[in-house]
Design a protein around this motif. Structure first.
Motif, PDB file in Angstrom:
ATOM      1  N   LEU A 139       1.029  -1.265   0.320  1.00  0.00           N
ATOM      2  CA  LEU A 139      -0.241   0.220  -0.034  1.00  0.00           C
ATOM      3  C   LEU A 139       0.465   1.273   0.336  1.00  0.00           C
ATOM      4  CD1 LEU A 139      -2.472   0.957   0.123  1.00  0.00           C
ATOM      5  CD2 LEU A 139      -2.705   0.979   3.131  1.00  0.00           C
ATOM      6  N   SER A 140       1.812   1.097   0.639  1.00  0.00           N
ATOM      7  CA  SER A 140       2.930   1.930   0.801  1.00  0.00           C
ATOM      8  C   SER A 140       3.532   2.358  -0.512  1.00  0.00           C
ATOM      9  CB  SER A 140       3.635   1.731   2.110  1.00  0.00           C
ATOM     10  OG  SER A 140       4.905   2.928   1.664  1.00  0.00           O
ATOM     11  N   ALA A 141       3.802   1.501  -1.171  1.00  0.00           N
ATOM     12  CA  ALA A 141       4.663   1.513  -2.523  1.00  0.00           C
ATOM     13  C   ALA A 141       3.250   2.346  -3.455  1.00  0.00           C
ATOM     14  CB  ALA A 141       4.886   0.853  -2.958  1.00  0.00           C
ATOM     15  N   LEU A 142       2.390   1.594  -3.651  1.00  0.00           N
ATOM     16  CA  LEU A 142       1.236   2.568  -4.268  1.00  0.00           C
ATOM     17  C   LEU A 142       0.758   3.823  -4.290  1.00  0.00           C
ATOM     18  CD1 LEU A 142      -0.755  -0.567  -4.752  1.00  0.00           C
ATOM     19  CD2 LEU A 142      -0.010   0.395  -6.611  1.00  0.00           C
ATOM     20  N   CYS A 143       0.976   3.975  -3.020  1.00  0.00           N
ATOM     21  CA  CYS A 143       0.764   5.215  -2.659  1.00  0.00           C
ATOM     22  C   CYS A 143       1.809   6.165  -3.089  1.00  0.00           C
ATOM     23  CB  CYS A 143       0.485   5.575  -1.270  1.00  0.00           C
ATOM     24  SG  CYS A 143      -0.566   5.056  -0.495  1.00  0.00           S
ATOM     25  N   ALA A 144       2.787   5.643  -3.092  1.00  0.00           N
ATOM     26  CA  ALA A 144       4.129   6.606  -3.637  1.00  0.00           C
ATOM     27  C   ALA A 144       4.566   6.586  -4.741  1.00  0.00           C
ATOM     28  CB  ALA A 144       5.342   5.783  -3.275  1.00  0.00           C
ATOM     29  N   GLU A 145       3.823   6.146  -5.607  1.00  0.00           N
ATOM     30  CA  GLU A 145       3.613   6.256  -7.103  1.00  0.00           C
ATOM     31  C   GLU A 145       2.304   7.450  -7.504  1.00  0.00           C
ATOM     32  OE1 GLU A 145       2.739   3.255 -10.646  1.00  0.00           O
ATOM     33  OE2 GLU A 145       3.038   2.418  -9.346  1.00  0.00           O
ATOM     34  N   VAL A 146       1.749   7.075  -7.100  1.00  0.00           N
ATOM     35  CA  VAL A 146       0.456   7.827  -7.242  1.00  0.00           C
ATOM     36  C   VAL A 146       0.814   9.085  -6.640  1.00  0.00           C
ATOM     37  CG1 VAL A 146      -1.911   8.921  -6.187  1.00  0.00           C
ATOM     38  CG2 VAL A 146      -1.808   6.122  -7.086  1.00  0.00           C
ATOM     39  N   GLU A 147       1.405   9.223  -5.664  1.00  0.00           N
ATOM     40  CA  GLU A 147       2.094  11.121  -5.463  1.00  0.00           C
ATOM     41  C   GLU A 147       2.696  11.373  -6.417  1.00  0.00           C
ATOM     42  OE1 GLU A 147       4.027  12.982  -1.200  1.00  0.00           O
ATOM     43  OE2 GLU A 147       4.218  11.135  -1.806  1.00  0.00           O
ATOM     44  N   ARG A 148       3.992  10.396  -6.537  1.00  0.00           N
ATOM     45  CA  ARG A 148       5.321  10.905  -7.576  1.00  0.00           C
ATOM     46  C   ARG A 148       4.670  11.196  -9.010  1.00  0.00           C
ATOM     47  NH1 ARG A 148       6.915   8.786 -11.905  1.00  0.00           N
ATOM     48  NH2 ARG A 148       6.430   7.087 -11.646  1.00  0.00           N
ATOM     49  N   ARG A 149       3.364  10.692  -9.203  1.00  0.00           N
ATOM     50  CA  ARG A 149       2.715  11.398 -10.456  1.00  0.00           C
ATOM     51  C   ARG A 149       2.104  12.405 -10.547  1.00  0.00           C
ATOM     52  NH1 ARG A 149       0.574   6.257 -14.103  1.00  0.00           N
ATOM     53  NH2 ARG A 149       2.329   4.507 -14.519  1.00  0.00           N
ATOM     54  N   VAL A 150       1.043  12.453  -9.713  1.00  0.00           N
ATOM     55  CA  VAL A 150       0.473  13.188  -9.428  1.00  0.00           C
ATOM     56  C   VAL A 150       1.553  15.013  -9.553  1.00  0.00           C
ATOM     57  CG1 VAL A 150      -1.125  15.185  -7.712  1.00  0.00           C
ATOM     58  CG2 VAL A 150      -1.550  12.905  -7.727  1.00  0.00           C
ATOM     59  N   ARG A 151       2.320  14.747  -8.786  1.00  0.00           N
ATOM     60  CA  ARG A 151       3.132  15.761  -7.833  1.00  0.00           C
ATOM     61  C   ARG A 151       3.787  16.291  -9.664  1.00  0.00           C
ATOM     62  NH1 ARG A 151       6.502  15.869  -2.454  1.00  0.00           N
ATOM     63  NH2 ARG A 151       5.062  15.855  -1.037  1.00  0.00           N
ATOM     64  N   ALA A 152       4.686  14.837 -10.955  1.00  0.00           N
ATOM     65  CA  ALA A 152       5.312  15.113 -11.597  1.00  0.00           C
ATOM     66  C   ALA A 152       4.226  15.697 -12.559  1.00  0.00           C
ATOM     67  CB  ALA A 152       5.690  14.006 -12.160  1.00  0.00           C
ATOM     68  N   GLY A 153       2.370  15.619 -12.603  1.00  0.00           N
ATOM     69  CA  GLY A 153       1.624  16.233 -13.388  1.00  0.00           C
ATOM     70  C   GLY A 153       2.033  15.450 -14.554  1.00  0.00           C
ATOM     71  N   ASP A 154       1.891  13.610 -13.725  1.00  0.00           N
ATOM     72  CA  ASP A 154       1.858  12.112 -15.182  1.00  0.00           C
ATOM     73  C   ASP A 154       0.647  11.626 -14.261  1.00  0.00           C
ATOM     74  OD1 ASP A 154       2.591  10.080 -17.009  1.00  0.00           O
ATOM     75  OD2 ASP A 154       3.878   9.470 -15.194  1.00  0.00           O
ATOM     76  N   THR A 155       0.283  12.130 -14.688  1.00  0.00           N
ATOM     77  CA  THR A 155      -2.033  11.887 -14.561  1.00  0.00           C
ATOM     78  C   THR A 155      -3.046  10.851 -15.769  1.00  0.00           C
ATOM     79  OG1 THR A 155      -2.636  14.115 -14.526  1.00  0.00           O
ATOM     80  CG2 THR A 155      -1.637  13.377 -11.925  1.00  0.00           C
ATOM     81  N   ALA A 156      -2.325  10.952 -17.089  1.00  0.00           N
ATOM     82  CA  ALA A 156      -3.348  10.965 -17.970  1.00  0.00           C
ATOM     83  C   ALA A 156      -3.700   9.902 -17.844  1.00  0.00           C
ATOM     84  CB  ALA A 156      -2.172  10.882 -19.735  1.00  0.00           C
ATOM     85  N   ASP A 157      -3.232   8.178 -17.370  1.00  0.00           N
ATOM     86  CA  ASP A 157      -3.447   7.013 -16.541  1.00  0.00           C
ATOM     87  C   ASP A 157      -3.247   6.734 -15.312  1.00  0.00           C
ATOM     88  OD1 ASP A 157      -0.684   6.958 -16.649  1.00  0.00           O
ATOM     89  OD2 ASP A 157      -0.418   4.976 -17.510  1.00  0.00           O
ATOM     90  N   ILE A 158      -4.319   8.016 -14.007  1.00  0.00           N
ATOM     91  CA  ILE A 158      -3.875   7.893 -13.136  1.00  0.00           C
ATOM     92  C   ILE A 158      -4.426   6.889 -12.225  1.00  0.00           C
ATOM     93  CG2 ILE A 158      -4.590   9.814 -12.648  1.00  0.00           C
ATOM     94  CD1 ILE A 158      -1.722   9.145 -10.435  1.00  0.00           C
ATOM     95  N   ALA A 159      -6.211   7.273 -12.847  1.00  0.00           N
ATOM     96  CA  ALA A 159      -7.554   6.079 -12.588  1.00  0.00           C
ATOM     97  C   ALA A 159      -6.876   4.710 -12.118  1.00  0.00           C
ATOM     98  CB  ALA A 159      -8.343   6.602 -13.066  1.00  0.00           C
ATOM     99  N   PRO A 160      -6.138   4.083 -12.920  1.00  0.00           N
ATOM    100  CA  PRO A 160      -5.790   2.725 -12.678  1.00  0.00           C
ATOM    101  C   PRO A 160      -5.220   2.778 -11.227  1.00  0.00           C
ATOM    102  CG  PRO A 160      -5.876   2.541 -14.848  1.00  0.00           C
ATOM    103  CD  PRO A 160      -5.600   4.747 -14.549  1.00  0.00           C
ATOM    104  N   ARG A 161      -3.970   3.702 -11.279  1.00  0.00           N
ATOM    105  CA  ARG A 161      -3.106   3.207  -9.939  1.00  0.00           C
ATOM    106  C   ARG A 161      -3.911   3.695  -8.641  1.00  0.00           C
ATOM    107  NH1 ARG A 161      -0.531  -0.412 -11.308  1.00  0.00           N
ATOM    108  NH2 ARG A 161       0.677   0.012  -9.693  1.00  0.00           N
TER     109      ARG A 161
END
Length: 114
Positions: free
Chosen positions: A71-93
């Motif tokens: 869970l912590s690792a998935l949170c880190a990935e989602v947080e990183r993507r949001v911060r980087a603006g890499d959110t085009a396919d964020i919904a599945p994550r």
């Protein structure tokens, strides 16, 4: 499901268990995670990526402390993507994070029963 090393670190805070530290930490995590998951789902549904990132950041730390490392690792990935603006396919994550959080909740409930 919960990392033994993380749980052992919690037990070190209360070696004889007389203070109930592990149980209190797990119960606090369970309660907070329930609120955080509701907030995360609402933010996802509203397209509020700022809140998605904030919740992911919060849950990342607390889940690591109780040993919910996936869970912590998935949170880190989602947080990183949001911060980087890499959110085009964020919904599945985000959905994977929500699913893993449910598994973590079940593991915490099981640990509280022991």
């Amino acid at each position: 499901m919960l990392d033994d090393t993380a749980l052992a670190r919690l037990r070190e805070l209360d070696p004889d268990g007389s203070l109930g530290v592990v149980g209190r930490v797990l119960e606090t995590f369970r309660t907070a995670l329930g609120r955080d998951l509701e907030r995360l789902a609402l933010a996802r549904d509203a397209g509020d990526l700022k809140t998605v990132g904030e919740v992911a950041h919060k849950v990342k730390s607390s889940s690591a402390s109780v040993g919910a490392l996936e869970l912590s690792a998935l949170c880190a990935e989602v947080e990183r993507r949001v911060r980087a603006g890499d959110t085009a396919d964020i919904a599945p994550r985000v959905q994977a994070l929500l699913d893993e959080a449910q598994r973590a909740l079940r593991a915490v409930v099981a640990a509280l029963r022991t």
